[in-house]
Scaffold this motif. Sequence first.
Motif, mmCIF file in Angstrom:
data_model
loop_
_atom_site.group_PDB
_atom_site.id
_atom_site.type_symbol
_atom_site.label_atom_id
_atom_site.label_comp_id
_atom_site.label_asym_id
_atom_site.label_seq_id
_atom_site.Cartn_x
_atom_site.Cartn_y
_atom_site.Cartn_z
ATOM 1 N N LEU A 207 49.255 61.730 -3.079
ATOM 2 C CA LEU A 207 49.164 61.709 -1.620
ATOM 3 C C LEU A 207 48.540 60.407 -1.120
ATOM 4 C CD1 LEU A 207 49.572 63.435 0.975
ATOM 5 C CD2 LEU A 207 47.188 64.164 0.710
ATOM 6 N N PHE A 208 49.125 59.870 -0.058
ATOM 7 C CA PHE A 208 48.769 58.617 0.623
ATOM 8 C C PHE A 208 49.405 57.389 -0.029
ATOM 9 C CE2 PHE A 208 44.940 61.255 1.586
ATOM 10 C CZ PHE A 208 45.085 61.343 2.966
ATOM 11 N N ASN A 209 49.710 57.450 -1.314
ATOM 12 C CA ASN A 209 50.238 56.281 -2.010
ATOM 13 C C ASN A 209 51.755 56.341 -2.114
ATOM 14 O OD1 ASN A 209 47.373 56.846 -3.819
ATOM 15 N ND2 ASN A 209 47.672 54.886 -2.813
ATOM 16 N N ALA A 210 52.430 55.211 -1.819
ATOM 17 C CA ALA A 210 53.887 55.076 -1.928
ATOM 18 C C ALA A 210 54.629 56.094 -1.063
ATOM 19 C CB ALA A 210 54.336 55.175 -3.381
ATOM 20 N N MET A 211 54.175 56.236 0.186
ATOM 21 C CA MET A 211 54.851 57.134 1.125
ATOM 22 C C MET A 211 54.583 56.677 2.550
ATOM 23 S SD MET A 211 52.431 60.574 0.899
ATOM 24 C CE MET A 211 52.926 60.861 -0.784
ATOM 25 N N SER A 212 55.428 57.117 3.472
ATOM 26 C CA SER A 212 55.244 56.742 4.874
ATOM 27 C C SER A 212 53.915 57.292 5.377
ATOM 28 C CB SER A 212 56.408 57.280 5.721
ATOM 29 O OG SER A 212 56.619 58.657 5.483
ATOM 30 N N PRO A 213 53.092 56.435 6.013
ATOM 31 C CA PRO A 213 51.722 56.818 6.374
ATOM 32 C C PRO A 213 51.654 57.631 7.661
ATOM 33 C CG PRO A 213 52.136 54.566 7.054
ATOM 34 C CD PRO A 213 53.386 55.024 6.341
ATOM 35 N N LEU A 214 50.459 58.067 7.973
ATOM 36 C CA LEU A 214 50.196 58.823 9.209
ATOM 37 C C LEU A 214 49.970 57.869 10.376
ATOM 38 C CD1 LEU A 214 49.429 61.484 10.718
ATOM 39 C CD2 LEU A 214 47.082 61.055 9.986
ATOM 40 N N HIS A 215 50.749 58.031 11.421
ATOM 41 C CA HIS A 215 50.515 57.375 12.705
ATOM 42 C C HIS A 215 50.625 58.477 13.748
ATOM 43 C CE1 HIS A 215 51.402 55.100 16.397
ATOM 44 N NE2 HIS A 215 50.797 54.078 15.799
ATOM 45 N N LEU A 238 38.794 56.822 -6.725
ATOM 46 C CA LEU A 238 38.053 56.183 -5.627
ATOM 47 C C LEU A 238 38.524 54.753 -5.399
ATOM 48 C CD1 LEU A 238 34.465 57.599 -6.290
ATOM 49 C CD2 LEU A 238 36.467 58.698 -5.270
ATOM 50 N N LEU A 239 39.705 54.431 -5.909
ATOM 51 C CA LEU A 239 40.340 53.137 -5.684
ATOM 52 C C LEU A 239 41.680 53.330 -4.975
ATOM 53 C CD1 LEU A 239 40.335 50.049 -6.225
ATOM 54 C CD2 LEU A 239 41.445 50.530 -8.422
ATOM 55 N N HIS A 240 42.483 54.269 -5.456
ATOM 56 C CA HIS A 240 43.763 54.556 -4.813
ATOM 57 C C HIS A 240 43.575 55.152 -3.421
ATOM 58 C CE1 HIS A 240 45.736 53.976 -8.713
ATOM 59 N NE2 HIS A 240 46.897 54.023 -8.073
ATOM 60 N N VAL A 241 42.545 55.958 -3.261
ATOM 61 C CA VAL A 241 42.329 56.670 -2.000
ATOM 62 C C VAL A 241 40.837 56.629 -1.671
ATOM 63 C CG1 VAL A 241 42.657 58.832 -0.735
ATOM 64 C CG2 VAL A 241 44.248 58.224 -2.574
ATOM 65 N N VAL A 280 51.393 45.511 -16.992
ATOM 66 C CA VAL A 280 50.300 45.730 -16.044
ATOM 67 C C VAL A 280 49.007 45.225 -16.668
ATOM 68 C CG1 VAL A 280 51.434 47.699 -14.958
ATOM 69 C CG2 VAL A 280 49.899 48.089 -16.890
ATOM 70 N N THR A 281 48.038 44.961 -15.805
ATOM 71 C CA THR A 281 46.761 44.415 -16.271
ATOM 72 C C THR A 281 45.621 45.311 -15.829
ATOM 73 O OG1 THR A 281 47.615 42.162 -16.156
ATOM 74 C CG2 THR A 281 45.222 42.427 -16.228
ATOM 75 N N ARG A 282 44.778 45.694 -16.778
ATOM 76 C CA ARG A 282 43.556 46.404 -16.444
ATOM 77 C C ARG A 282 42.448 45.390 -16.222
ATOM 78 N NH1 ARG A 282 40.247 51.534 -19.080
ATOM 79 N NH2 ARG A 282 38.378 51.133 -17.852
ATOM 80 N N CYS A 283 41.835 45.433 -15.054
ATOM 81 C CA CYS A 283 40.697 44.577 -14.747
ATOM 82 C C CYS A 283 39.998 45.118 -13.512
ATOM 83 C CB CYS A 283 41.126 43.125 -14.515
ATOM 84 S SG CYS A 283 42.236 42.896 -13.120
ATOM 85 N N ARG A 288 46.879 46.880 -12.312
ATOM 86 C CA ARG A 288 47.710 46.255 -11.287
ATOM 87 C C ARG A 288 48.865 45.469 -11.898
ATOM 88 N NH1 ARG A 288 44.945 46.220 -6.296
ATOM 89 N NH2 ARG A 288 42.755 46.817 -6.480
ATOM 90 N N LEU A 289 49.915 45.292 -11.069
ATOM 91 C CA LEU A 289 50.957 44.329 -11.381
ATOM 92 C C LEU A 289 50.434 42.924 -11.108
ATOM 93 C CD1 LEU A 289 54.069 46.050 -9.700
ATOM 94 C CD2 LEU A 289 53.395 46.135 -12.107
ATOM 95 N N ALA A 290 51.228 41.927 -11.486
ATOM 96 C CA ALA A 290 50.805 40.537 -11.300
ATOM 97 C C ALA A 290 50.580 40.196 -9.830
ATOM 98 C CB ALA A 290 51.848 39.595 -11.906
ATOM 99 N N ASP A 291 51.307 40.872 -8.915
ATOM 100 C CA ASP A 291 51.142 40.580 -7.488
ATOM 101 C C ASP A 291 49.996 41.352 -6.849
ATOM 102 O OD1 ASP A 291 52.109 43.167 -7.279
ATOM 103 O OD2 ASP A 291 53.925 42.637 -6.175
ATOM 104 N N GLY A 292 49.243 42.110 -7.651
ATOM 105 C CA GLY A 292 48.092 42.852 -7.143
ATOM 106 C C GLY A 292 48.371 44.297 -6.781
ATOM 107 N N THR A 293 49.634 44.717 -6.824
ATOM 108 C CA THR A 293 49.974 46.111 -6.509
ATOM 109 C C THR A 293 49.335 47.053 -7.521
ATOM 110 O OG1 THR A 293 52.116 45.427 -5.613
ATOM 111 C CG2 THR A 293 51.886 47.753 -6.237
ATOM 112 N N LEU A 294 48.683 48.101 -7.017
ATOM 113 C CA LEU A 294 48.143 49.119 -7.913
ATOM 114 C C LEU A 294 49.276 49.715 -8.732
ATOM 115 C CD1 LEU A 294 45.569 50.959 -5.627
ATOM 116 C CD2 LEU A 294 45.043 49.678 -7.704
#
Length: 371
Positions: A207-215, A238-241, A280-283, A288-294
């Motif tokens: 929930l909240f990740n990779a979906m249309s958000p609440l407006h 506590l990072l994704h949400v 993916v890189t753990r740090c 994350r992917l190389a572009d910073g995407t979780l």
Amino acid sequence: MTTQIAGCILTPESWVRGTLTFTNRITEIEGYPTTEPGEDEPLVLPGFIDLHVHGGGGADVMDADGAVDTVARLHARHGTTSCLATTMTAPREDIERALLDVGRAVRERPAGAARVLGVHLEGPFLNSTRLGAQPDFSRTATLVELTALQALAPIRVVTLAPERVGHLDFIRQLKNAGIVPQIGHSEACYEEAVAALTAGARGFTHLFNAMSPLHHRQPGIVGAALAHAEYAEIIPDLLHVHPGAIRAARRAIPKLCGVTDATAAAGMPDGSYRLGRQTVTRCLGGVRLADGTLAGSALTMDQAFRNFISMGLTPHEAACHLSMYPADYLGERDRGRLQPGVHADIVVFSPDLRLIQCFVEGEAIDVAQIE
């Protein structure tokens, strides 16, 4: 062999201060009810059930060739007693290889491993605009493809984007086949998400990740979940949400299920790992992917339990999110709770919330030590 554990035991009715006796199933719980555990006694809880785990211990479910055994062993050491091996969006031949491996592990649980209950097919039936860390091999679902995959391993949950043409009918077909349809990786509007729930979808993927958000004028998938859902996954690393969003979801969704969405990086040092066909890189505590995407997480269920407690949940509440609610979601009535007759899937935490024992169907697991 009969084993006994003493402590404050969480049963469906109440905490019981006493002893739990078991072989491969729980045979007896003796003691007296209490309102809450004392500060100096161990917590005896139902084993954790992870509905969404891709990897761990350096292995990825999509690697096949025994990778799922490594994943299930790593997570058992952190309190996961059963799980759904989760796939990535990929070419069909890659998914088939992975499911052949998972099917073997479902039929016979490897020693020292969590019970693999089946497959969470996270894709390939997703919206290409909401892939997150998934590679773009998304496609429209067909019953022909699903039937071929189901012959390799039991598929228990399918994540899909309901706005794709034909997917509402596919949701009905999944429901009729006894497979749980789950909304995720989707750009659906509120109305499309509600239509999917009406058709038979039961939950929401991370929930909240990779979906249309609440407006407030376009409630999106998040709005549909908060307004209508009984179940949804959430990643409590506590990072994704943000904790505030987790608290909002808990108030709105009665049976929120904590999941790890763990990658091969779980239980491993910082560095590079595989997630399906991607690196993916753990740090810095995340993956994350190389572009910073979780890109999934390095979360384990014992840490998820501690994170829920750090947010102010009671041990009882945290255990429900990680054990009973996931079991109920899958219809696993003899898991996710401690009572006579159910599988002896048990975790024991010290008063300072260290995992000190784990049993999978009565087998003692060598738990990981917190450094």
